[in-house]
Design a protein around this motif. Sequence first.
Motif, short mmCIF file in Angstrom:
data_model
loop_
_atom_site.label_atom_id
_atom_site.label_comp_id
_atom_site.label_asym_id
_atom_site.label_seq_id
_atom_site.Cartn_x
_atom_site.Cartn_y
_atom_site.Cartn_z
N ARG A 9 0.82 -1.21 0.00
CA ARG A 9 0.00 0.00 0.00
C ARG A 9 0.86 1.26 0.00
O ARG A 9 0.53 2.25 0.62
CB ARG A 9 -0.90 0.03 1.23
N SER A 77 -12.52 -8.56 -3.20
CA SER A 77 -11.53 -8.06 -2.23
C SER A 77 -12.17 -8.02 -0.84
O SER A 77 -13.39 -8.17 -0.71
CB SER A 77 -11.04 -6.65 -2.59
N GLY A 78 -11.35 -7.77 0.17
CA GLY A 78 -11.88 -7.59 1.52
C GLY A 78 -12.74 -6.34 1.61
O GLY A 78 -13.76 -6.32 2.30
N THR A 79 -12.31 -5.30 0.93
CA THR A 79 -13.09 -4.06 0.90
C THR A 79 -14.47 -4.32 0.30
O THR A 79 -15.49 -3.89 0.83
CB THR A 79 -12.34 -3.00 0.06
N THR A 103 -8.01 1.30 12.67
CA THR A 103 -8.20 0.18 11.74
C THR A 103 -7.72 0.64 10.37
O THR A 103 -7.40 1.81 10.17
CB THR A 103 -9.68 -0.25 11.68
N PHE A 104 -7.71 -0.30 9.42
CA PHE A 104 -7.43 0.06 8.03
C PHE A 104 -8.61 0.85 7.48
O PHE A 104 -9.76 0.62 7.84
CB PHE A 104 -7.16 -1.21 7.20
N ALA A 106 -10.50 0.86 4.93
CA ALA A 106 -11.67 0.25 4.28
C ALA A 106 -12.86 0.11 5.22
O ALA A 106 -14.02 0.26 4.79
CB ALA A 106 -11.29 -1.12 3.73
N ASP A 175 -15.44 -7.30 10.77
CA ASP A 175 -14.33 -7.10 9.84
C ASP A 175 -13.21 -8.04 10.28
O ASP A 175 -12.42 -7.74 11.17
CB ASP A 175 -13.87 -5.64 9.84
N ALA A 177 -10.89 -9.21 8.25
CA ALA A 177 -9.89 -9.19 7.17
C ALA A 177 -8.51 -9.64 7.66
O ALA A 177 -7.77 -10.27 6.92
CB ALA A 177 -9.80 -7.79 6.56
N GLN A 178 -8.18 -9.31 8.91
CA GLN A 178 -6.86 -9.69 9.46
C GLN A 178 -6.94 -10.93 10.34
O GLN A 178 -5.96 -11.27 11.00
CB GLN A 178 -6.29 -8.53 10.30
N SER A 199 -10.39 -10.98 3.89
CA SER A 199 -9.53 -10.55 2.78
C SER A 199 -8.44 -11.59 2.55
O SER A 199 -7.91 -12.15 3.52
CB SER A 199 -8.88 -9.21 3.12
N LYS A 204 -2.26 -10.99 4.23
CA LYS A 204 -3.14 -11.59 5.25
C LYS A 204 -2.72 -13.04 5.51
O LYS A 204 -1.97 -13.62 4.72
CB LYS A 204 -4.60 -11.50 4.79
#
Length: 405
Positions: A9, A77-79, A103-104, A106, A175, A177-178, A199, A204
Amino acid sequence: MNEIGVVIRGESCSFDASMSVPLLNLAEHNRPYQDRMREAFDRFLASGHYIGGDQVTLFEKEVASYLGVSECVAVSSGTDALLLALMALDVGPGDEVICPSFTFFATAGVVHRLGAKPVFAEILEGSFNMDPEDIEHRITPRTKGIIPVHLFGQMADIARIQAIADKHGLFVLEDAAQAIGARHNGKHAGSFGAFGAFSFYPTKNLSGLGDSGLVSTNDPKLAAKARILRVHGMDPVYYHSHVGGNFRFDPIQGALLRIKLPDLDASIGLRQERAARYVSRLGSHPSVALSCEEAAGKKLILPETSPGNAHTFNQFTIRVRGEGARDRLVAQLKAAGIGHGIYYPLGLHQQECFRCHTGGAVSLPITEAACREVLSIPIVPEIKLEQIDEVCDRIIGFLDGGSAA
Ligand SMILES: *Cc1c(COP(=O)(O)O)cnc(C)c1O
């Protein structure tokens, strides 16, 4: 510099071949799978079917069985998993959705994109995850749901968050994602809320060769709606009951991820072993605290695991205390060729693009302190325990006041 792999990123945690301990090394991670991946690609190429099909549905079934949920819908995607879930839950203008600021992007970006308002809640100092009490204080008549993030690989206090949501008639979108593979009292992340969002971004714990994601649910109606929204709300073909999007999951990612999924728990085990090594090497140092509660007078705090949680260590995130101390440690790690990441340097409540929601007037002191102090250090299964020891030696050198360069 001979840069290989990915630049994450655009952050400064990329790695090059000369680093002594990289934050991650994806080529190395995928090497054991390369023959099977090449075969899968050859079959895929020869099949002539490049959208949908068996590799998508088999991957969905295998992840559902791994998570212990009734259904999964794989997406781009995770988003997009978060966005699709919010669309299926009818989030729109006038709605408020409570989520963390730490958090990220998204997590809150998707709320904004649907015309709703992200309301940022405070985290708990020890777990970096949302504080259930603070969530409850932020509920208004416009609140529609809560997005707890299972940050760095361990679950938020899902039992209390779900109880608050039930009491106020709100949805919970996890969420995760992680946090694929993270559990609370043996039950998987993504199996508690209306939806879980995952994600498979390359950093990940279950990492694809590109972008992809997935939603999990135990509600057959929500699953059916998610499937329709994944292809422009279309059912049957060219008849649209809802406005969805193109959130399709590439079958080649399914074929590749299916090869790695059976090894996920073993790979999490290697991360846990590396985390235990950090704790045993650093934990006995007089300047190191094992929890925020014991932090008085300490320079460094190791990550905590909340009761009932199995932590999957997508990140191993320490806190470096004292004015400018984190930057000084980062400089020493850099000089020693040790990878690191800062997740996250600025809370979402402080982001310029969310001034429309915060008026620049939201203050979250625990989040802001975390942003100043956090530092993620190498934890991936591909690095050796001796390399973890090397990172520990540098950190101990820093704590003892010597130059580790
Ligand atoms: C990675 C991540 C996402 C987004 O996933 P992508 O696959 O990159 O779109 C969402 N939320 C959190 C907490 C993440 O870490």
